[in-house]
Write a protein that holds these residues in place. Structure first.
Motif, PDB file in Angstrom:
ATOM      1  N   ARG A 107       0.829  -1.210   0.000  1.00 30.35           N
ATOM      2  CA  ARG A 107       0.000   0.000   0.000  1.00 30.35           C
ATOM      3  C   ARG A 107       0.860   1.256   0.000  1.00 30.35           C
ATOM      4  O   ARG A 107       0.525   2.245  -0.663  1.00 30.35           O
ATOM      5  N   ASN A 108       1.963   1.206   0.726  1.00 27.71           N
ATOM      6  CA  ASN A 108       2.856   2.364   0.747  1.00 27.71           C
ATOM      7  C   ASN A 108       3.479   2.581  -0.630  1.00 27.71           C
ATOM      8  O   ASN A 108       3.601   3.720  -1.107  1.00 27.71           O
ATOM      9  N   LYS A 109       3.867   1.501  -1.305  1.00 29.49           N
ATOM     10  CA  LYS A 109       4.427   1.612  -2.655  1.00 29.49           C
ATOM     11  C   LYS A 109       3.418   2.229  -3.613  1.00 29.49           C
ATOM     12  O   LYS A 109       3.750   3.089  -4.432  1.00 29.49           O
ATOM     13  N   ILE A 110       2.171   1.772  -3.511  1.00 25.18           N
ATOM     14  CA  ILE A 110       1.121   2.274  -4.394  1.00 25.18           C
ATOM     15  C   ILE A 110       0.848   3.745  -4.114  1.00 25.18           C
ATOM     16  O   ILE A 110       0.671   4.552  -5.037  1.00 25.18           O
ATOM     17  N   ALA A 111       0.812   4.116  -2.838  1.00 23.17           N
ATOM     18  CA  ALA A 111       0.563   5.518  -2.466  1.00 23.17           C
ATOM     19  C   ALA A 111       1.635   6.429  -3.045  1.00 23.17           C
ATOM     20  O   ALA A 111       1.345   7.503  -3.574  1.00 23.17           O
ATOM     21  N   VAL A 197      -8.879  -6.956  -9.560  1.00 23.64           N
ATOM     22  CA  VAL A 197      -8.667  -6.501 -10.934  1.00 23.64           C
ATOM     23  C   VAL A 197      -8.606  -7.765 -11.781  1.00 23.64           C
ATOM     24  O   VAL A 197      -7.789  -8.657 -11.522  1.00 23.64           O
ATOM     25  N   VAL A 198      -9.478  -7.853 -12.770  1.00 25.27           N
ATOM     26  CA  VAL A 198      -9.665  -9.119 -13.481  1.00 25.27           C
ATOM     27  C   VAL A 198      -8.876  -9.155 -14.785  1.00 25.27           C
ATOM     28  O   VAL A 198      -8.258  -8.172 -15.201  1.00 25.27           O
ATOM     29  N   GLU A 199      -8.890 -10.309 -15.425  1.00 26.26           N
ATOM     30  CA  GLU A 199      -8.028 -10.569 -16.570  1.00 26.26           C
ATOM     31  C   GLU A 199      -8.316  -9.665 -17.760  1.00 26.26           C
ATOM     32  O   GLU A 199      -7.446  -9.411 -18.585  1.00 26.26           O
ATOM     33  N   GLU A 228      -3.506  -3.744  -4.990  1.00 26.96           N
ATOM     34  CA  GLU A 228      -2.342  -4.557  -4.698  1.00 26.96           C
ATOM     35  C   GLU A 228      -2.317  -5.740  -5.665  1.00 26.96           C
ATOM     36  O   GLU A 228      -3.361  -6.240  -6.072  1.00 26.96           O
ATOM     37  N   SER A 229      -1.126  -6.212  -6.031  1.00 23.37           N
ATOM     38  CA  SER A 229      -1.022  -7.259  -7.051  1.00 23.37           C
ATOM     39  C   SER A 229      -1.664  -8.568  -6.611  1.00 23.37           C
ATOM     40  O   SER A 229      -2.047  -9.385  -7.462  1.00 23.37           O
ATOM     41  N   PHE A 317      -3.034   1.657 -10.543  1.00 29.95           N
ATOM     42  CA  PHE A 317      -1.786   1.804  -9.791  1.00 29.95           C
ATOM     43  C   PHE A 317      -1.620   0.594  -8.886  1.00 29.95           C
ATOM     44  O   PHE A 317      -2.501   0.289  -8.068  1.00 29.95           O
ATOM     45  N   SER A 318      -0.498  -0.083  -9.020  1.00 28.19           N
ATOM     46  CA  SER A 318      -0.239  -1.279  -8.237  1.00 28.19           C
ATOM     47  C   SER A 318       1.199  -1.272  -7.743  1.00 28.19           C
ATOM     48  O   SER A 318       2.006  -0.420  -8.146  1.00 28.19           O
ATOM     49  N   ASP A 319       1.529  -2.205  -6.884  1.00 22.92           N
ATOM     50  CA  ASP A 319       2.898  -2.319  -6.395  1.00 22.92           C
ATOM     51  C   ASP A 319       3.853  -2.763  -7.500  1.00 22.92           C
ATOM     52  O   ASP A 319       5.071  -2.668  -7.343  1.00 22.92           O
TER      53      ASP A 319
END
Length: 338
Positions: A107-111, A197-199, A228-229, A317-319
């Motif tokens: 979450r911190n990476k995404i932020a 998050v889907v394919e 998140e991934s 936005f994801s890690d």
């Protein structure tokens, strides 16, 4: 084996920082600890059975499905040189616990990643999301932002978001779900979390996200999703009704109250029956009086999540980076290909 995986899942979820996919991964890790499987085939079967038990008992299995799918694929593809199967199980348990601990930093990476796209101005968010909260609180430290928060019925989690933002000093206000179009002209962009998050590159999130995305597109405002991934899910819905959470009770029509009214109409009238000014004339029922509909009934008859098409999403936005919906599809293919 008497291990209750759903009880373990619920216990892990008591930690406010743990989301359903991570709770599912940790519950499956505990299942390995309690499993008496002696071969990889038996272990994978036990994990699949445990995942099915979780899905059956969860009201919304979508996000935990993503965690189960990820962990099972990891176990199946895990390279190892363990001397025996007992050592392999210990290594899998260690890897599962280590992944969950590392995932809490995502979450911190995404932020930090999303922060680069945030300018001074107003943001619209929907329902409650841990990663969205972390992003907004980070932005508040360095930017001048204000936040419109939808109520997000039927769960009403937008109020929780607004309360937390207000307590942190972020200017925020709660708007009705039906007022999104009214407020959109005051908004610079939309920022939402995700159940999965889907394919297809689409988004599964709290119900109402889809209509917000449609309104944002009509108003030419960016619609950003944070995920998140471990919420990336090999699911390819074509409509709302392809979601695993959909069932026949959602948007159903209640049976008419003809039986009760028939009984009332057939009740004989006795002249000696006392009457008052509030009673219907001739002791007949008031057929015009509508039945009482409760908020609980409305909630049970409506979905908790909906599906937003990828063409309505500006970026995810994801890690693992900022991805277009097409990029999400490519990442998922690679992730599950080993």
């Amino acid at each position: 084996m008497s291990f209750d995986i759903y009880a373990a899942f619920q216990r892990i979820l008591n930690n406010e920082q743990i989301s359903p996919p991570l709770a599912a991964i940790l519950a499956l890790t505990e299942l390995i600890q309690h499993s008496d499987a002696g071969t990889m085939f038996e272990l994978v079967k036990a994990l699949n059975d445990g995942a099915e038990d979780l899905k059956k008992q969860a009201s919304n299995p979508i996000s935990l499905n993503a965690g189960c799918e990820l962990f099972t694929a990891f176990v199946t593809l895990f390279p190892h040189d363990s001397a025996n199967f007992t050592d392999l199980k210990k290594e899998l348990i260690h890897q599962g616990q280590s992944y969950a601990a590392e995932a809490l930093t995502y979450r911190n990476k995404i932020a930090e990643l999303a922060f680069g796209f945030i300018k001074d101005g107003s943001i619209l968010t929907h329902s409650y999301s841990r990663v969205v909260m972390q992003t907004l609180l980070l932005a508040h430290k360095r930017k001048r932002i204000s936040v419109f928060v939808t109520e997000a019925r039927p769960r009403g989690l937008g109020i929780k978001t607004a309360q937390a933002l207000t307590a942190a000093g972020v200017p925020s206000t709660v708007i009705l779900d039906s007022a999104v179009a009214y407020a959109m002209d005051k908004v610079d962009f939309v920022l939402v979390g995700s159940e999965a998050v889907v394919e297809s590159g689409g988004l599964v999130n709290a119900v109402g996200s889809n209509q917000i995305a449609i309104i944002a597109r009509a108003a030419n405002k960016p619609f950003y999703a944070l995920a998140e991934s471990y919420k990336f899910h090999r699911l390819f819905p074509l409509s709302q009704y392809d979601l695993p959470s959909h069932n026949s009770k959602i948007l159903s029509f209640p049976p008419p109250l003809l039986a009760d009214r028939s009984l009332q109409l057939n009740t004989p009238f006795h002249a000696s029956t006392p009457t008052d000014s509030s009673a219907p004339i001739n002791n007949q029922p008031d057929l015009a009086r509508p039945p009482i509909i409760t908020q609980e009934q409305i909630s049970q008859n409506n979905p908790n999540v909906d599906y937003t098409r990828p063409d309505l999403i500006s970026l995810v936005f994801s890690d693992v980076g900022s991805l277009t919906p097409e990029g999400v599809s490519q990442y998922l293919v690679g992730m599950f290909a080993g």
